[in-house]
Design a protein around this motif. Structure first.
Motif, PDB file in Angstrom:
ATOM      1  N   SER A  76       5.574  28.946  -5.680  1.00 37.38           N
ATOM      2  CA  SER A  76       7.004  28.928  -5.380  1.00 37.38           C
ATOM      3  C   SER A  76       7.220  28.488  -3.941  1.00 37.38           C
ATOM      4  O   SER A  76       6.400  28.760  -3.071  1.00 37.38           O
ATOM      5  CB  SER A  76       7.615  30.315  -5.568  1.00 37.38           C
ATOM      6  N   THR A  77       8.341  27.843  -3.717  1.00 38.69           N
ATOM      7  CA  THR A  77       8.677  27.399  -2.370  1.00 38.69           C
ATOM      8  C   THR A  77       9.858  28.198  -1.854  1.00 38.69           C
ATOM      9  O   THR A  77      10.891  28.298  -2.512  1.00 38.69           O
ATOM     10  CB  THR A  77       9.026  25.894  -2.371  1.00 38.69           C
ATOM     11  N   VAL A  78       9.687  28.763  -0.659  1.00 36.20           N
ATOM     12  CA  VAL A  78      10.771  29.465   0.026  1.00 36.20           C
ATOM     13  C   VAL A  78      11.406  28.448   0.970  1.00 36.20           C
ATOM     14  O   VAL A  78      10.754  27.978   1.897  1.00 36.20           O
ATOM     15  CB  VAL A  78      10.231  30.675   0.820  1.00 36.20           C
ATOM     16  N   PRO A  79      12.666  28.060   0.731  1.00 39.25           N
ATOM     17  CA  PRO A  79      13.293  27.035   1.581  1.00 39.25           C
ATOM     18  C   PRO A  79      13.450  27.506   3.020  1.00 39.25           C
ATOM     19  O   PRO A  79      13.645  28.695   3.276  1.00 39.25           O
ATOM     20  CB  PRO A  79      14.648  26.797   0.917  1.00 39.25           C
ATOM     21  N   TRP A  80      13.382  26.553   3.950  1.00 39.86           N
ATOM     22  CA  TRP A  80      13.462  26.902   5.370  1.00 39.86           C
ATOM     23  C   TRP A  80      14.777  27.576   5.740  1.00 39.86           C
ATOM     24  O   TRP A  80      14.792  28.439   6.612  1.00 39.86           O
ATOM     25  CB  TRP A  80      13.241  25.665   6.238  1.00 39.86           C
ATOM     26  N   VAL A  81      15.867  27.224   5.073  1.00 38.93           N
ATOM     27  CA  VAL A  81      17.155  27.846   5.416  1.00 38.93           C
ATOM     28  C   VAL A  81      17.165  29.329   5.085  1.00 38.93           C
ATOM     29  O   VAL A  81      17.954  30.083   5.646  1.00 38.93           O
ATOM     30  CB  VAL A  81      18.338  27.135   4.708  1.00 38.93           C
ATOM     31  N   ALA A  82      16.276  29.758   4.195  1.00 38.04           N
ATOM     32  CA  ALA A  82      16.238  31.166   3.797  1.00 38.04           C
ATOM     33  C   ALA A  82      15.322  32.006   4.693  1.00 38.04           C
ATOM     34  O   ALA A  82      15.413  33.224   4.700  1.00 38.04           O
ATOM     35  CB  ALA A  82      15.775  31.289   2.350  1.00 38.04           C
ATOM     36  N   VAL A  83      14.447  31.358   5.464  1.00 38.83           N
ATOM     37  CA  VAL A  83      13.484  32.094   6.299  1.00 38.83           C
ATOM     38  C   VAL A  83      14.180  32.604   7.558  1.00 38.83           C
ATOM     39  O   VAL A  83      14.776  31.842   8.305  1.00 38.83           O
ATOM     40  CB  VAL A  83      12.283  31.204   6.677  1.00 38.83           C
ATOM     41  N   ASP A  84      14.104  33.913   7.771  1.00 43.14           N
ATOM     42  CA  ASP A  84      14.690  34.519   8.962  1.00 43.14           C
ATOM     43  C   ASP A  84      13.625  34.731  10.041  1.00 43.14           C
ATOM     44  O   ASP A  84      13.746  34.238  11.151  1.00 43.14           O
ATOM     45  CB  ASP A  84      15.351  35.851   8.602  1.00 43.14           C
TER      46      ASP A  84
END
Length: 160
Positions: A76-84
């Protein structure tokens, strides 16, 4: 995890040679010899398979986001906009290699995770057994946690 796997694979191969040298070549021991050698070769192939799985399916810092993987089960890919935030944290975990507790995806190796990724917004990912879950954090294991944390932080700062 890679160095112990390489050592384990080398020792398994050495074990096959040792069995060939130690077990007598007389006809009385033929069945024992074949069983031990077949088991030894199976062990080497099994160790090579684990080694291949670790090297072929690593976590990846890519243009779309952080791609988290656990063998062939999770990709799965966690999008950069979601990474805090991302930080290096060592945690111990018992049980399976893929676990979800209260929106946190745990991908331990050897019952440990070494990197924590906190998400700014929930992310929906697909998991084994056709489950879809909403995540608020990901705890994963990396052989080089400092390198992964540094790479993720660098990409996140570029995007801000």
């Amino acid at each position: 995890m890679l160095p112990p796997l390489i050592v384990f694979t080398a020792l398994s191969a050495l074990e096959v040679v040792a069995v060939d040298v130690i077990v007598p070549w007389s006809p009385a021991f033929t069945l024992l010899r074949v069983l031990l050698l077949a088991t030894g070769v199976w062990g080497v192939l099994f160790a090579l398979g684990i080694l291949a799985g670790v090297t072929v399916h690593p976590h990846v810092v890519g243009p779309a986001g952080l791609r988290v993987r656990a063998g062939r089960a999770v990709d799965s890919t966690v999008p950069w906009v979601a990474v805090d935030r991302v930080r290096q944290v060592r945690r111990t975990r018992d049980g399976r290699t893929v676990q979800v507790d209260d929106g946190v995806l745990h991908l331990p190796v050897g019952n440990q995770t070494t990197v924590e990724v906190l998400l700014r917004e929930p992310v929906v990912v697909d998991l084994p057994r056709h489950r879809t879950v909403t995540l608020t954090a990901v705890h994963l294991h990396a052989d080089d946690p400092a390198g992964l944390v540094g790479a993720v932080r660098a990409v996140c700062q570029e995007r801000r």
